[in-house]
Design an enzyme around this catalytic site. Structure first.
Site, PDB file in Angstrom:
ATOM      1  N   ARG A  51       0.824  -1.230   0.000  1.00  0.00           N
ATOM      2  CA  ARG A  51       0.000   0.000   0.000  1.00  0.00           C
ATOM      3  C   ARG A  51       0.851   1.269   0.000  1.00  0.00           C
ATOM      4  O   ARG A  51       0.393   2.322  -0.408  1.00  0.00           O
ATOM      5  CB  ARG A  51      -0.932  -0.021   1.210  1.00  0.00           C
ATOM      6  CG  ARG A  51      -2.133  -0.931   0.957  1.00  0.00           C
ATOM      7  CD  ARG A  51      -3.109  -0.871   2.082  1.00  0.00           C
ATOM      8  NE  ARG A  51      -2.435  -1.195   3.337  1.00  0.00           N
ATOM      9  CZ  ARG A  51      -3.055  -1.392   4.487  1.00  0.00           C
ATOM     10  NH1 ARG A  51      -4.365  -1.273   4.559  1.00  0.00           N
ATOM     11  NH2 ARG A  51      -2.394  -1.689   5.579  1.00  0.00           N
ATOM     12  N   LYS A 147       2.112 -19.362   4.805  1.00  0.00           N
ATOM     13  CA  LYS A 147       1.423 -19.807   5.990  1.00  0.00           C
ATOM     14  C   LYS A 147       1.231 -18.627   6.943  1.00  0.00           C
ATOM     15  O   LYS A 147       1.966 -17.650   6.779  1.00  0.00           O
ATOM     16  CB  LYS A 147       2.178 -20.939   6.678  1.00  0.00           C
ATOM     17  CG  LYS A 147       3.555 -20.489   7.247  1.00  0.00           C
ATOM     18  CD  LYS A 147       4.073 -21.437   8.255  1.00  0.00           C
ATOM     19  CE  LYS A 147       3.748 -21.027   9.658  1.00  0.00           C
ATOM     20  NZ  LYS A 147       4.599 -19.977  10.214  1.00  0.00           N
ATOM     21  N   HIS A 177       8.281 -23.338   4.185  1.00  0.00           N
ATOM     22  CA  HIS A 177       9.685 -23.207   3.775  1.00  0.00           C
ATOM     23  C   HIS A 177      10.574 -24.289   4.371  1.00  0.00           C
ATOM     24  O   HIS A 177      11.672 -24.521   3.895  1.00  0.00           O
ATOM     25  CB  HIS A 177      10.216 -21.788   4.029  1.00  0.00           C
ATOM     26  CG  HIS A 177      10.543 -21.485   5.457  1.00  0.00           C
ATOM     27  ND1 HIS A 177       9.597 -21.150   6.388  1.00  0.00           N
ATOM     28  CD2 HIS A 177      11.734 -21.457   6.122  1.00  0.00           C
ATOM     29  CE1 HIS A 177      10.176 -20.926   7.547  1.00  0.00           C
ATOM     30  NE2 HIS A 177      11.475 -21.105   7.415  1.00  0.00           N
ATOM     31  N   LYS A 181      14.326 -26.705   2.916  1.00  0.00           N
ATOM     32  CA  LYS A 181      15.645 -26.749   3.556  1.00  0.00           C
ATOM     33  C   LYS A 181      16.416 -27.957   3.028  1.00  0.00           C
ATOM     34  O   LYS A 181      15.845 -29.027   2.839  1.00  0.00           O
ATOM     35  CB  LYS A 181      15.490 -26.802   5.082  1.00  0.00           C
ATOM     36  CG  LYS A 181      14.962 -25.472   5.641  1.00  0.00           C
ATOM     37  CD  LYS A 181      15.010 -25.418   7.137  1.00  0.00           C
ATOM     38  CE  LYS A 181      14.312 -24.186   7.687  1.00  0.00           C
ATOM     39  NZ  LYS A 181      15.149 -23.024   7.902  1.00  0.00           N
ATOM     40  N   GLU A 215      14.482 -21.858  18.832  1.00  0.00           N
ATOM     41  CA  GLU A 215      14.892 -20.515  18.383  1.00  0.00           C
ATOM     42  C   GLU A 215      15.329 -19.695  19.585  1.00  0.00           C
ATOM     43  O   GLU A 215      14.782 -19.855  20.680  1.00  0.00           O
ATOM     44  CB  GLU A 215      13.712 -19.804  17.723  1.00  0.00           C
ATOM     45  CG  GLU A 215      13.207 -20.513  16.487  1.00  0.00           C
ATOM     46  CD  GLU A 215      12.112 -19.694  15.811  1.00  0.00           C
ATOM     47  OE1 GLU A 215      12.461 -18.904  14.934  1.00  0.00           O
ATOM     48  OE2 GLU A 215      10.942 -19.834  16.185  1.00  0.00           O
ATOM     49  N   ASP A 234       1.874 -21.812  14.824  1.00  0.00           N
ATOM     50  CA  ASP A 234       2.951 -21.172  14.058  1.00  0.00           C
ATOM     51  C   ASP A 234       3.974 -22.190  13.555  1.00  0.00           C
ATOM     52  O   ASP A 234       4.513 -22.040  12.464  1.00  0.00           O
ATOM     53  CB  ASP A 234       3.650 -20.134  14.960  1.00  0.00           C
ATOM     54  CG  ASP A 234       4.714 -19.326  14.230  1.00  0.00           C
ATOM     55  OD1 ASP A 234       4.403 -18.830  13.133  1.00  0.00           O
ATOM     56  OD2 ASP A 234       5.842 -19.200  14.742  1.00  0.00           O
ATOM     57  N   HIS A 239       5.333 -26.674   9.941  1.00  0.00           N
ATOM     58  CA  HIS A 239       6.729 -27.088   9.756  1.00  0.00           C
ATOM     59  C   HIS A 239       7.029 -28.446  10.397  1.00  0.00           C
ATOM     60  O   HIS A 239       7.599 -29.339   9.771  1.00  0.00           O
ATOM     61  CB  HIS A 239       7.698 -26.069  10.368  1.00  0.00           C
ATOM     62  CG  HIS A 239       7.559 -24.678   9.809  1.00  0.00           C
ATOM     63  ND1 HIS A 239       7.254 -24.427   8.496  1.00  0.00           N
ATOM     64  CD2 HIS A 239       7.695 -23.454  10.387  1.00  0.00           C
ATOM     65  CE1 HIS A 239       7.222 -23.115   8.285  1.00  0.00           C
ATOM     66  NE2 HIS A 239       7.478 -22.513   9.423  1.00  0.00           N
TER      67      HIS A 239
HETATM   68  C1  BG6 Z   1       8.152 -19.112  10.499  1.00  0.00           C
HETATM   69  C2  BG6 Z   1       7.504 -18.820  11.811  1.00  0.00           C
HETATM   70  O1  BG6 Z   1       7.287 -19.845   9.677  1.00  0.00           O
HETATM   71  O2  BG6 Z   1       9.341 -19.855  10.715  1.00  0.00           O
HETATM   72  C3  BG6 Z   1       8.455 -18.057  12.705  1.00  0.00           C
HETATM   73  O3  BG6 Z   1       6.327 -18.048  11.599  1.00  0.00           O
HETATM   74  C4  BG6 Z   1       9.775 -18.782  12.844  1.00  0.00           C
HETATM   75  O4  BG6 Z   1       7.891 -17.828  13.989  1.00  0.00           O
HETATM   76  C5  BG6 Z   1      10.318 -19.164  11.478  1.00  0.00           C
HETATM   77  O5  BG6 Z   1      10.686 -17.928  13.503  1.00  0.00           O
HETATM   78  C6  BG6 Z   1      11.525 -20.074  11.630  1.00  0.00           C
HETATM   79  O6  BG6 Z   1      12.129 -20.260  10.362  1.00  0.00           O
HETATM   80  P1  BG6 Z   1      13.671 -20.594  10.245  1.00  0.00           P
HETATM   81  O7  BG6 Z   1      13.866 -20.904   8.802  1.00  0.00           O
HETATM   82  O8  BG6 Z   1      14.414 -19.393  10.706  1.00  0.00           O
HETATM   83  O9  BG6 Z   1      13.898 -21.778  11.132  1.00  0.00           O
END
Ligand code: BG6
Length: 489
Positions: A51, A147, A177, A181, A215, A234, A239
């Site tokens: 936007r 997602k 994603h 990997k 993380e 999430d 994942h």
């Molecule tokens: C995302 C989540 O899909 O993946 C995040 O929404 C998370 O919360 C991230 O931090 C982690 O991705 P990666 O590739 O850094 O492990």
């Protein structure tokens, strides 16, 4: 070692949410790296849409900074890449600018068109409706959905129905994603490109599996989204379940998209339900408090959020089971959390102990074999074996890894997951994307857990930032006589 990059057809890639965090941190750097490797044909166009009232030059100026800051990036290459990048200000809910945008896309009728919806899912419907209204959903068009696809089965169905009115399932790429990997794809190579593992890949020989995605980061700039989602929605629903599927699926007959996705779907459908009757024994949820992360004092989740009422979980550990012949009785311990001590994602396949030890007690214990697939950092594979401690002093056993770091072994920088996945969309290969029925099956399993937590009226258990989550997560696995894997095990 030479990097082999397969050419792709010229394409137009439009990123809705082009000024957002994901676009700037991941998507554009990924495209830039593919450009540097010569994989983006010269006529291709990358168009950011958001936007903000920017023009092409304004957008390029902000990207120039971001891309020049990437390690090893060459400013001359950045400038060349930016020649292929443009910007259009558009609001999904307003008419202004859409005619011009459609005309711009129409200038290249033969290009593959990718519309990447890197926006909040509430906008998916409006954006798809607009793309349909302007006839931008024809044969060579593809839509990529970031997602989360919804926050429950019901809301996911609504989104999928709305998108499905404009784009066919074969044009719809639901991105996870983690599937891009390197190590995840290596799981396919290890399992199905070698004869060593498959005969042992079942409940007769595997004791249990652990999947950890840890993380160190906290909430960051995503408070609005994250507090509405929490760790189960999430990370686990998408994942981690996708990783579990790659470990547990039957060998597909080929790598064709449906052959792989059919097998993953069977795993998701075979997950044993967790609901109000067993959630308290099989799940642990936590929320971080103040502590120390990456050497600095950090506030707790509620302070970061500036809302002391939130019951959102920032950590989950759970014990999942797959009710089929291959996996009956093999627990899959899953855990993920924010503000843990290390950024580490790995899959640990722990084999059963030897049936009988021939060694004296002085040799030390015969430790179980473990196969550890590390997704990040330092992608690689370790196979933990028992060997004899070298030299005299009797036969003493040592547990040591056969250790392969992909970066060291192949001398190439591992590409980011988005690099692979974005070009897979251009190539029209959806093998590493989630089909609608997979997303539904994953929600069908996750919904009752969320419902059980909501009904329990219990708050998530507190854990100090910089720790491995609430002690109940350790108890969850130790109750079964097992422990979470540590690299020096
Ligand atoms: C995302 C989540 O899909 O993946 C995040 O929404 C998370 O919360 C991230 O931090 C982690 O991705 P990666 O590739 O850094 O492990």
């Amino acid at each position: 070692m030479t990097v082999i990059s397969l050419p792709v057809e010229p394409f137009d890639l439009v990123i809705f949410g082009g000024t957002g965090d994901l676009a700037l941190r991941k998507l554009l750097p990924a495209l830039f790296h593919r450009f540097v490797d010569g994989q983006i044909p010269a006529q291709s166009r990358i168009i950011g849409v958001a936007r903000e009232g920017l023009d092409d030059e304004g957008y390029r100026a902000s990207l120039r900074k971001t891309l020049n800051a990437l390690s090893g990036s060459d400013p001359a290459k950045v400038d060349q890449f930016l020649q292929q990048v443009g910007y259009r200000p558009l609001d999904a809910r307003k008419d202004a600018g859409w005619d011009d945008f459609a005309a711009l896309i129409g200038e290249q009728p033969d290009h593959v068109r990718v519309f990447y919806l890197s926006t909040s899912p509430e906008l998916f419907v409006d954006l798809c409706a607009r793309l349909g209204q302007y006839g931008l959903n024809d044969g060579k068009s593809r839509v990529v959905l970031e997602k989360p696809i919804g926050r429950s089965l019901e809301s996911a169905n609504r989104i999928n129905d709305d998108v499905g009115r404009v784009f066919a399932e074969s044009q719809t790429y639901r991105i996870d994603h983690y599937l891009g990997k390197e190590t995840v794809q290596n799981l396919l190579a290890l399992r199905f490109g070698n004869v060593l593992f498959e005969p042992l890949w079942n409940s007769a020989h595997i004791d249990h599996v652990q999947i950890t995605v840890a993380e160190t980061l906290g909430l960051g700039r995503r408070a609005g989204y994250y507090d509405h989602a929490g760790a189960l929605r999430d990370m686990v629903q998408n994942h981690i379940l996708q990783l579990l599927c790659m470990v547990a699926m039957e060998p597909p007959s080929s790598l064709s998209p449906d052959a792989v996705r059919n097998e993953k779907l069977k795993v998701l459908n075979a997950l044993k339900p967790i609901d109000a009757s067993n959630a308290s024994q099989l799940t642990v949820r936590g929320q971080y408090r103040a502590g120390v992360a990456e050497g600095a004092s950090v506030p707790g989740y509620l302070d970061e959020l500036e809302n002391h009422q939130s019951n959102t979980e920032t950590f989950v550990a759970l014990k999942a089971e797959i009710a089929n012949w291959r996996w009956a009785g093999v627990p899959f311990y899953l855990r993920t959390g924010k503000r843990l001590p290390d950024r580490v994602s790995e899959i640990v396949v722990a084999f059963k102990p030897v049936p009988h030890s021939i060694f004296d007690a002085s040799a030390g214990p015969v430790v179980q074999n473990r196969l550890v697939l590390r997704l990040q950092p330092d992608e690689g594979v370790k196979l933990w074996l028992s060997i004899k401690h070298p030299g005299p002093g009797g036969l003493r056993l040592r547990h040591v890894p056969l250790d392969m770091s992909f970066a060291e072994a192949f001398g190439v920088q591992q590409p980011d997951a988005y690099e692979r996945l974005l070009l897979d969309v251009v190539r029209g290969n959806p093998t590493l994307f989630m089909r609608r029925d997979e997303v539904e099956a994953a929600w069908r399993w996750a919904d009752p857990i969320l419902a059980a937590w909501a009904a329990s009226n219990e708050s998530p258990r507190p854990y100090a930032a910089g720790s491995w989550g609430p002690s109940a997560a350790v108890a969850l696995i130790e109750r079964d006589g097992r422990t979470w894997h540590e690299d020096n095990d």
